[in-house]
Motif scaffolding. Structure first.
Motif, PDB file in Angstrom:
ATOM      1  N   GLU A 128      11.538   7.682  37.795  1.00 12.22           N
ATOM      2  CA  GLU A 128      12.124   7.413  36.476  1.00 12.22           C
ATOM      3  C   GLU A 128      10.995   7.294  35.465  1.00 12.22           C
ATOM      4  N   ILE A 129      11.049   8.117  34.405  1.00 11.23           N
ATOM      5  CA  ILE A 129       9.986   8.155  33.392  1.00 11.23           C
ATOM      6  C   ILE A 129      10.535   7.603  32.077  1.00 11.23           C
ATOM      7  N   GLU A 130       9.754   6.720  31.430  1.00 11.84           N
ATOM      8  CA  GLU A 130      10.166   6.086  30.177  1.00 11.84           C
ATOM      9  C   GLU A 130       8.977   6.008  29.232  1.00 11.84           C
ATOM     10  N   GLU A 131       9.240   6.186  27.934  1.00  9.18           N
ATOM     11  CA  GLU A 131       8.184   6.136  26.920  1.00  9.18           C
ATOM     12  C   GLU A 131       8.523   5.091  25.860  1.00  9.18           C
ATOM     13  N   ASN A 132       7.567   4.187  25.592  1.00 11.69           N
ATOM     14  CA  ASN A 132       7.708   3.175  24.542  1.00 11.69           C
ATOM     15  C   ASN A 132       6.560   3.325  23.556  1.00 11.69           C
ATOM     16  N   ARG A 133       6.881   3.254  22.269  1.00  9.98           N
ATOM     17  CA  ARG A 133       5.864   3.390  21.226  1.00  9.98           C
ATOM     18  C   ARG A 133       5.868   2.161  20.320  1.00  9.98           C
ATOM     19  N   THR A 134       4.673   1.672  20.008  1.00 14.91           N
ATOM     20  CA  THR A 134       4.488   0.609  19.024  1.00 14.91           C
ATOM     21  C   THR A 134       3.617   1.159  17.898  1.00 14.91           C
ATOM     22  N   ASP A 135       3.168   0.263  17.007  1.00 13.52           N
ATOM     23  CA  ASP A 135       2.373   0.731  15.866  1.00 13.52           C
ATOM     24  C   ASP A 135       1.057   1.363  16.297  1.00 13.52           C
ATOM     25  N   ARG A 136       0.461   0.858  17.378  1.00 17.00           N
ATOM     26  CA  ARG A 136      -0.867   1.335  17.761  1.00 17.00           C
ATOM     27  C   ARG A 136      -0.946   1.847  19.197  1.00 17.00           C
ATOM     28  N   LEU A 137       0.165   1.834  19.921  1.00 19.78           N
ATOM     29  CA  LEU A 137       0.081   2.099  21.354  1.00 19.78           C
ATOM     30  C   LEU A 137       1.278   2.920  21.825  1.00 19.78           C
ATOM     31  N   ILE A 138       1.006   3.790  22.802  1.00 21.38           N
ATOM     32  CA  ILE A 138       2.055   4.515  23.512  1.00 21.38           C
ATOM     33  C   ILE A 138       2.005   4.076  24.970  1.00 21.38           C
ATOM     34  N   GLU A 139       3.126   3.589  25.494  1.00 20.87           N
ATOM     35  CA  GLU A 139       3.228   3.227  26.910  1.00 20.87           C
ATOM     36  C   GLU A 139       4.111   4.258  27.612  1.00 20.87           C
ATOM     37  N   TYR A 140       3.493   5.016  28.526  1.00 22.77           N
ATOM     38  CA  TYR A 140       4.212   6.048  29.271  1.00 22.77           C
ATOM     39  C   TYR A 140       4.335   5.556  30.710  1.00 22.77           C
ATOM     40  N   LYS A 141       5.589   5.257  31.129  1.00 20.49           N
ATOM     41  CA  LYS A 141       5.815   4.554  32.388  1.00 20.49           C
ATOM     42  C   LYS A 141       6.390   5.483  33.451  1.00 20.49           C
ATOM     43  N   SER A 161     -13.831   0.904  11.518  1.00 19.86           N
ATOM     44  CA  SER A 161     -12.668   0.495  10.719  1.00 19.86           C
ATOM     45  C   SER A 161     -13.116   0.033   9.340  1.00 19.86           C
ATOM     46  N   TYR A 162     -12.540   0.666   8.307  1.00 21.50           N
ATOM     47  CA  TYR A 162     -12.789   0.304   6.917  1.00 21.50           C
ATOM     48  C   TYR A 162     -11.562  -0.464   6.413  1.00 21.50           C
ATOM     49  N   ILE A 163     -11.805  -1.570   5.731  1.00 17.36           N
ATOM     50  CA  ILE A 163     -10.721  -2.442   5.283  1.00 17.36           C
ATOM     51  C   ILE A 163     -10.636  -2.407   3.765  1.00 17.36           C
ATOM     52  N   CYS A 164      -9.426  -2.083   3.272  1.00 13.33           N
ATOM     53  CA  CYS A 164      -9.138  -2.151   1.844  1.00 13.33           C
ATOM     54  C   CYS A 164      -8.416  -3.472   1.583  1.00 13.33           C
ATOM     55  N   THR A 165      -9.004  -4.316   0.745  1.00 14.32           N
ATOM     56  CA  THR A 165      -8.461  -5.646   0.458  1.00 14.32           C
ATOM     57  C   THR A 165      -7.885  -5.683  -0.956  1.00 14.32           C
ATOM     58  N   ALA A 166      -6.632  -6.119  -1.057  1.00 13.95           N
ATOM     59  CA  ALA A 166      -5.975  -6.292  -2.357  1.00 13.95           C
ATOM     60  C   ALA A 166      -5.786  -7.781  -2.617  1.00 13.95           C
ATOM     61  N   ASN A 169       2.033   2.113   6.095  1.00  9.77           N
ATOM     62  CA  ASN A 169       1.676   1.063   7.039  1.00  9.77           C
ATOM     63  C   ASN A 169       0.318   0.478   6.677  1.00  9.77           C
ATOM     64  N   ASN A 170       0.049  -0.713   7.192  1.00  9.72           N
ATOM     65  CA  ASN A 170      -1.234  -1.365   6.914  1.00  9.72           C
ATOM     66  C   ASN A 170      -2.334  -0.911   7.862  1.00  9.72           C
ATOM     67  N   PHE A 196       0.853  -1.189   0.000  1.00 10.77           N
ATOM     68  CA  PHE A 196       0.000   0.000   0.000  1.00 10.77           C
ATOM     69  C   PHE A 196       0.892   1.243   0.000  1.00 10.77           C
ATOM     70  N   VAL A 197       0.617   2.171  -0.905  1.00 12.85           N
ATOM     71  CA  VAL A 197       1.469   3.341  -1.108  1.00 12.85           C
ATOM     72  C   VAL A 197       0.616   4.611  -1.060  1.00 12.85           C
ATOM     73  N   ASP A 198       1.319   5.749  -0.922  1.00  8.51           N
ATOM     74  CA  ASP A 198       0.631   7.045  -0.979  1.00  8.51           C
ATOM     75  C   ASP A 198       0.671   7.586  -2.407  1.00  8.51           C
ATOM     76  N   LEU A 199       0.258   8.834  -2.562  1.00  7.65           N
ATOM     77  CA  LEU A 199       0.201   9.413  -3.898  1.00  7.65           C
ATOM     78  C   LEU A 199       1.573   9.537  -4.547  1.00  7.65           C
ATOM     79  N   HIS A 200       2.626   9.563  -3.719  1.00  9.44           N
ATOM     80  CA  HIS A 200       3.981   9.710  -4.254  1.00  9.44           C
ATOM     81  C   HIS A 200       4.683   8.355  -4.422  1.00  9.44           C
ATOM     82  N   GLY A 201       3.973   7.271  -4.155  1.00  3.63           N
ATOM     83  CA  GLY A 201       4.553   5.941  -4.309  1.00  3.63           C
ATOM     84  C   GLY A 201       5.317   5.442  -3.103  1.00  3.63           C
ATOM     85  N   ASN A 202       5.281   6.185  -2.008  1.00  6.48           N
ATOM     86  CA  ASN A 202       5.966   5.754  -0.790  1.00  6.48           C
ATOM     87  C   ASN A 202       5.146   4.699  -0.065  1.00  6.48           C
TER      88      ASN A 202
END
Length: 396
Positions: free
Chosen positions: A234-247, A160-165, A108-109, A99-105
């Motif tokens: 002590e403060i720490e931040e972890n990021r995933t594709d869908r989640l931010i964990e602020y500890k 959630s809308y799903i585009c299927t290829a 993410n899914n 899956f790409v944008d208008l510039h071909g980049n």
């Protein structure tokens, strides 16, 4: 005089390109440059498009295919004293959908589109693949459209809308586009109770969805200013594709650290908070709880041991009772057998006695009936008849 002359024709190189291998992403192919020339060639050069490859004077080229090589022209150029020739072929690389944008980049899914209420929405799904993929739009397990890269939503439905290829070689690939209303960041949990013992460390984790953009996140104690990282915290931040964990890690907890700790996140549409209630357990309560825990474990093990002993005793008693009953049954059978043998012997003895008595009475009656005809023998226990010299015994 005869003179022979040989005439040789010279010509520029003649080229024939052949490709061996499957033109699929990740596969290795071999391109061979077959050359015929007179005189022999001086130089061979390979080109990928307009770029010269470092493969001088080799008649075979090995290439590992990527999606980005699709449509590239591979050329073989040969030169001799007569001239220079080249031949090329175009790669047709089969590659899976992305899956790409208008510039071909490449994208993410999973992505999020923020909208206002009653706003008309237009979603776009661009797919790069070879051969081309069939695109479908799905919402709530229902197909909305097919073979359209754009989906127009007049009556907005949040979700959630799903585009299927669907690719003929590589199968089905999905991209999820979540449509959400513009608003403050979304906390996954709002109120959490956490317990820690004195002297231990307490770890508080604030989970924030990445679906809605977040501009700022911070920790604070209830009614106090922001908490910064120091010797205590002590403060720490972890990021995933869908989640931010602020500890937030609270070190060496004391009773005075018992309080409400608030995780705040903000964006241009507002703020959201998650409240953490920290309960600190003193050493006194700690030892009481530990004593109660270990006492419960010991009591439970003792009860289990007693039940096992009782079970074994009952099992032994049942086995012993069964052996006694078996012996008693065997003794009864032996006594019954002996009694039957005794009765049989008495019965046989009585029959024999009765038979002897009957014989004795028969002889007495016989003698009485023939007393006049009987003559005594010289033997005391024998007699005979006058008309019959055969002797008879008087012994029964």
């Amino acid at each position: 005089m005869i003179t022979e002359q040989y005439i040789q024709t010279i010509f520029a190189p003649e080229i024939n390109l052949t490709l061996d291998g499957k033109q699929t992403e990740g596969e290795l192919i071999r391109i061979t440059c077959e050359i015929s020339s007179r005189p022999d060639f001086d130089e061979i050069q390979w080109f990928n498009g307009s770029f010269l490859l470092n493969m001088t004077n080799q008649t075979r080229l090995e290439v590992k295919l990527t999606r980005y090589m699709h449509g590239n022209r591979i050329s073989c150029q040969v030169k001799n004293q007569v001239g220079k020739r080249n031949q090329s072929l175009t790669l047709q690389v089969n590659y899976k959908p992305v899956f790409v944008d208008l510039h071909g980049n490449e994208m993410n899914n999973y992505s999020v589109v923020l909208v206002d209420e009653e706003q008309r929405v237009e979603l776009q799904c661009l797919v790069s693949s070879f051969p081309s993929s069939i695109i479908s739009w799905i919402f709530n397990e229902k197909i909305l459209s097919t073979n359209q890269t754009t989906l127009k939503i007049d009556h907005l439905q949040i979700g959630s809308y799903i585009c299927t290829a669907h690719h003929p070689l590589f199968g089905i690939f999905n991209q999820t586009i979540r449509v959400a209303l513009k608003g403050p960041p979304e906390m996954l949990e709002e109120t959490i109770i956490h317990s820690a013992y004195v002297g231990q460390s307490a770890l508080l984790i604030c989970s924030i969805s990445k679906d809605i953009p977040t501009e700022e996140i911070f920790w604070s104690r209830d009614g106090q200013s922001k908490i910064n990282s120091n010797e205590k915290y002590e403060i720490e931040e972890n990021r995933t594709d869908r989640l931010i964990e602020y500890k937030l890690l609270i070190k060496n907890v004391f009773v005075s650290d018992e309080d409400s700790y608030i995780c705040t996140t903000m964006n241009q549409y507002g703020s959201s908070i998650a409240k953490f209630q920290l309960r600190v357990i003193s050493l006194k309560n700690y030892f009481i709880q530990r004593s109660f825990l270990y006492g419960s474990i010991v009591l439970g093990l003792s009860c289990c041991l007693i039940l096992i002993v009782i079970t074994l005793i009952n099992h032994y008693r049942r086995k012993n009772h069964q052996r006694i009953r078996k012996r008693s049954s065997t003794t009864d059978e032996t006594i019954s057998s002996l009694a039957k043998q005794h009765d049989q012997m008495q019965h046989d003895y009585q029959d024999e006695t009765n038979s002897n008595m009957d014989q004795y009475l028969f002889h007495e009656q016989f003698i009485n009936n023939h007393r006049d005809d009987i003559c005594d023998s010289s033997h005391d226990d024998q007699f005979y008849f006058r008309d019959n010299l055969e002797r008879y015994s008087t012994v029964v």
